[in-house]
Write an enzyme that holds these catalytic residues in place. Sequence first.
Site, PDB file in Angstrom:
ATOM      1  N   HIS A   1     -37.443 -33.176  35.823  1.00 48.50           N
ATOM      2  CA  HIS A   1     -36.658 -33.296  37.045  1.00 48.50           C
ATOM      3  C   HIS A   1     -35.175 -33.358  36.678  1.00 48.50           C
ATOM      4  CE1 HIS A   1     -39.905 -33.974  39.890  1.00 48.50           C
ATOM      5  NE2 HIS A   1     -40.441 -34.865  39.082  1.00 48.50           N
TER       6      HIS A   1
ATOM      7  N   CYS B   1     -42.389 -30.089  37.968  1.00 51.27           N
ATOM      8  CA  CYS B   1     -43.353 -31.191  37.941  1.00 51.27           C
ATOM      9  C   CYS B   1     -44.656 -30.769  38.639  1.00 51.27           C
ATOM     10  CB  CYS B   1     -42.743 -32.437  38.562  1.00 51.27           C
ATOM     11  SG  CYS B   1     -43.615 -33.953  38.090  1.00 51.27           S
TER      12      CYS B   1
END
Length: 509
Positions: free
Chosen positions: A455, A353
Amino acid sequence: MLDAAVPRRGRALMLQGTASDVGKSLLVAGLCRAYARRGLAVRPFKAQNMSNNAAVSADSDLPPNADGSLPRGEIGRAQALQARACGVPPSIHHNPVLLKPQFGVGSQVVLRGRALGNWPARHYHNLKPLLMPAVMDSYRRVAAEADLVIVEGAGAGTEVYLRHCDITNMRLAEDADLPVVLVTDNDRGGAIAAVVGTHVLHTPEERARIVGYVVNKFRGHFSLYEPACRVMSEHTGWPLLGVVEWFDAATRLPAEDALALERALPGGSAGVKIVVPQLGRTANFDDLDPLAAEPGVALHWLLPGEALPADTDLVLLPGSKTTRADLETLHREGWATDILAHVRRGGRVVGLCAGFQMLGRVVRDPEGLEGAPGETPGLGLLDVETVITHDKRLVEIDRQDLASGCRVRGYEMHMGRTAGDGLARPWLQLDDGAGGATPEGAVSADGRVMGSYVHGLFAADGWRRHFLERIGAQRSALDYEAQVESTLDALADHVERALDLDALLALAR
């Protein structure tokens, strides 16, 4: 909106703490699993949470997307774990207000899964009373489908200077007519002062709402501590409801908030060495938990002032709520230079991310969404660049990775948009369900630098094994999801031994 006159289906009990990090979230998870195993429909509820460790919910207040797909919201990771303990999908109504701290601009306020923008603390205190109708509506929705709601307060319930704008402790208890169990922490000491001080600071009406107290994180022989409990009960009139011993297996469960970053990672000392720079606004750090659980992985925080160890096999850059500020930390600490040297020596780097964004050439925030407007040079290890934008992507992922042949389960939760020629070499090729593939992330030409927005990658056992074997780790039989489930069951057993669940249920109303 649910009509306020709709009766709730079952009972409720609220846990408030004498301080932050006394273990409320873990106790709620244990109680949720314990009562759910008894056949009750149990639900968690926390009006307001402050954490950058968030999870994607299974629902949203938003209308369907243009393609017909359902949008998602986000809630605190602790409430997602508590929902899992109950055996239900996480809902935006389990945690209607989520505060995500940001560097220099207060916190991003998320209301029922939707970001409202950044609010400095003094302005947020004025906003909070306006959020109370939504909080109560969410509570009623949760209570309407439950036999028992376990409600968690936030921080200390005795922050009397915030009483005028409280939405999550005694104000919520009063509006929802909740009995309160006070939780104090024996491990840090000062429990007597914390409990008696709570009694002193509460109004008579608030004191009457507290039905008893629990001593948590206890170590030692209770016979030596029993006089302390008598002192607390004599000064307050509240009964002792139980003493919960320290739960060693707590490190096997996702941590609630950034306080966990102050502790050592539970990784071993042998095997493939993965080093994680400890950044100021690390987010979604439960990405590290499956790696820490691997017997063939040594996972370590790189603390400020330390140099990257020469024997590092992999540097992992985690998520962040303030990408540019944490990227500047990498440069200021000299870690950026260390990481570039690590790559020149043949080392590997992974970015997740915000960490993925940091691996590119530059991160731009022209509107100042995460701090002052501007741009910050990236590490230049991937041929991409990122612009921070208003729109937030919240997506659940459960697809086959065609590149590895492994199933990938996780989620995306980010505001930036990344572009560049480096995306032509994606790290993942996710099956699109129509005979094609959706490229995700990027990988360097030599295959040693990788980044992705997904994630939860390492929670998928097959994909994690595939990745770790490629970087030299021994093959492992770890079933991470089964470990989380067994730990929740062990936590429920632990709580049942310490507390009289029948007596607590009788106190609920």
